[in-house]
Design an enzyme around this catalytic site. Structure first.
Site, mmCIF file in Angstrom:
data_model
loop_
_atom_site.group_PDB
_atom_site.id
_atom_site.type_symbol
_atom_site.label_atom_id
_atom_site.label_comp_id
_atom_site.label_asym_id
_atom_site.label_seq_id
_atom_site.Cartn_x
_atom_site.Cartn_y
_atom_site.Cartn_z
ATOM 1 C CG HIS A 133 -1.792 1.183 1.336
ATOM 2 N ND1 HIS A 133 -3.075 1.230 0.841
ATOM 3 C CD2 HIS A 133 -1.555 2.406 1.876
ATOM 4 C CE1 HIS A 133 -3.581 2.423 1.083
ATOM 5 N NE2 HIS A 133 -2.681 3.164 1.709
ATOM 6 C CD GLU A 134 2.127 3.640 3.729
ATOM 7 O OE1 GLU A 134 2.468 4.718 3.214
ATOM 8 O OE2 GLU A 134 1.092 3.521 4.402
ATOM 9 C CG HIS B 155 0.082 6.169 -0.633
ATOM 10 N ND1 HIS B 155 -1.027 6.827 -1.120
ATOM 11 C CD2 HIS B 155 -0.316 5.599 0.534
ATOM 12 C CE1 HIS B 155 -2.060 6.645 -0.281
ATOM 13 N NE2 HIS B 155 -1.652 5.899 0.720
ATOM 14 C CD GLU C 15 -5.325 5.982 2.034
ATOM 15 O OE1 GLU C 15 -5.389 4.789 2.365
ATOM 16 O OE2 GLU C 15 -4.265 6.612 1.993
#
Ligand SMILES: [Zn+2]
Length: 254
Positions: free
Chosen positions: A124-125, A128, A187
């Protein structure tokens, strides 16, 4: 003159427009990648100076193992990947700065019970980072905070302020007392990219579902930790992740 301005604006827009990997969204980023990488490195150094590095062998091995696989799946040759476990049990947070500087706090490591769950967080990070969400946010913050001062100039004249802005933009603002949640769009995008990355790295994306459900149950109705205030967690979000799993499964060779 007006015509010239219009042409100029179009050129600026075209050069500043980038396409987000996997989702193909067009986003407006006013910061060149080279500067973004430089800023990522400065911010990372600044954080390391102020943090304690964890010597917990189990955590460090786990993060390197998972991080390397996610990094390979992300395929960013211009990144110099680094993985650090930061010692602070009260901090439930993780981040990936541009250039591939990944850190997970021990507070979050404690909650993670498998490689696949950690891959959910790291994926997820990294999502981003490769979508350049921080740069997208910084473009906006620069206009507001530095009155449109060009980043290059800001870096030179106000290095401290610029690093602080980067921290806020990358969701690491608690040390400054500022937490700015990523937009819902970002997100959603990081979830989607993260699931694909974890699948490509050989982790079953279904682990993301059990991880977020666990977090939801644990913190439901309580003061949310930073990771959850920058990454809002709702039933709605878990439902969306459920819908994204089939797409990610196409990348999974388990
Ligand atoms: Zn996020």
């Amino acid at each position: 003159m007006r015509k010239l301005t219009a042409i100029f604006s179009i050129i600026l827009f075209l050069t500043a427009c980038q396409t987000v990997p996997y989702t193909h969204r067009k986003s407006l980023v006013l910061i060149p990648q080279s500067l973004e990488l430089e800023l990522g490195l400065n911010t990372y150094r600044e954080i390391l100076k102020k943090s304690r590095i964890s010597r917990n062998r189990k955590y460090n091995q786990m993060l390197s193992r998972v991080g390397m696989k996610i990094a390979r799946a992300a395929h960013r040759p211009q990144y110099h990947w680094e993985f650090k476990v930061l010692k602070d049990d009260r901090v439930l947070n993780a981040f990936c700065l541009p250039g591939g500087k990944i850190a997970v706090y021990t507070g979050l490591m404690k909650l993670v019970s498998s490689d696949a769950e950690l891959a959910t967080v790291v994926g997820h990070e990294v999502g981003h980072a490769i979508a350049r969400h921080g740069a997208e946010r910084m473009s906006h913050l620069l206009l507001v905070q530095l009155g449109g001062m060009a980043l290059q100039e800001a870096l030179r004249k106000k290095p401290k302020k610029t690093v602080q802005l980067a921290m806020i933009a990358y969701g690491i603002g608690t040390t400054l007392g500022i937490v700015l949640p990523y937009s819902r769009l970002q997100e959603y995008e990081a979830d989607r990219i993260g699931l694909i990355l974890m699948a490509k790295a050989g982790y079953d994306p279904h682990a993301a579902l059990s991880f977020w459900q666990k977090m939801y149950k644990k913190f439901k109705g309580k003061e949310p930790p930073e990771f959850l205030s920058t990454h809002p967690l709702t039933k709605h979000r878990i439902e969306r992740i459920k819908k994204l799993i089939p797409e990610a499964m196409r990348y999974y060779r388990g």
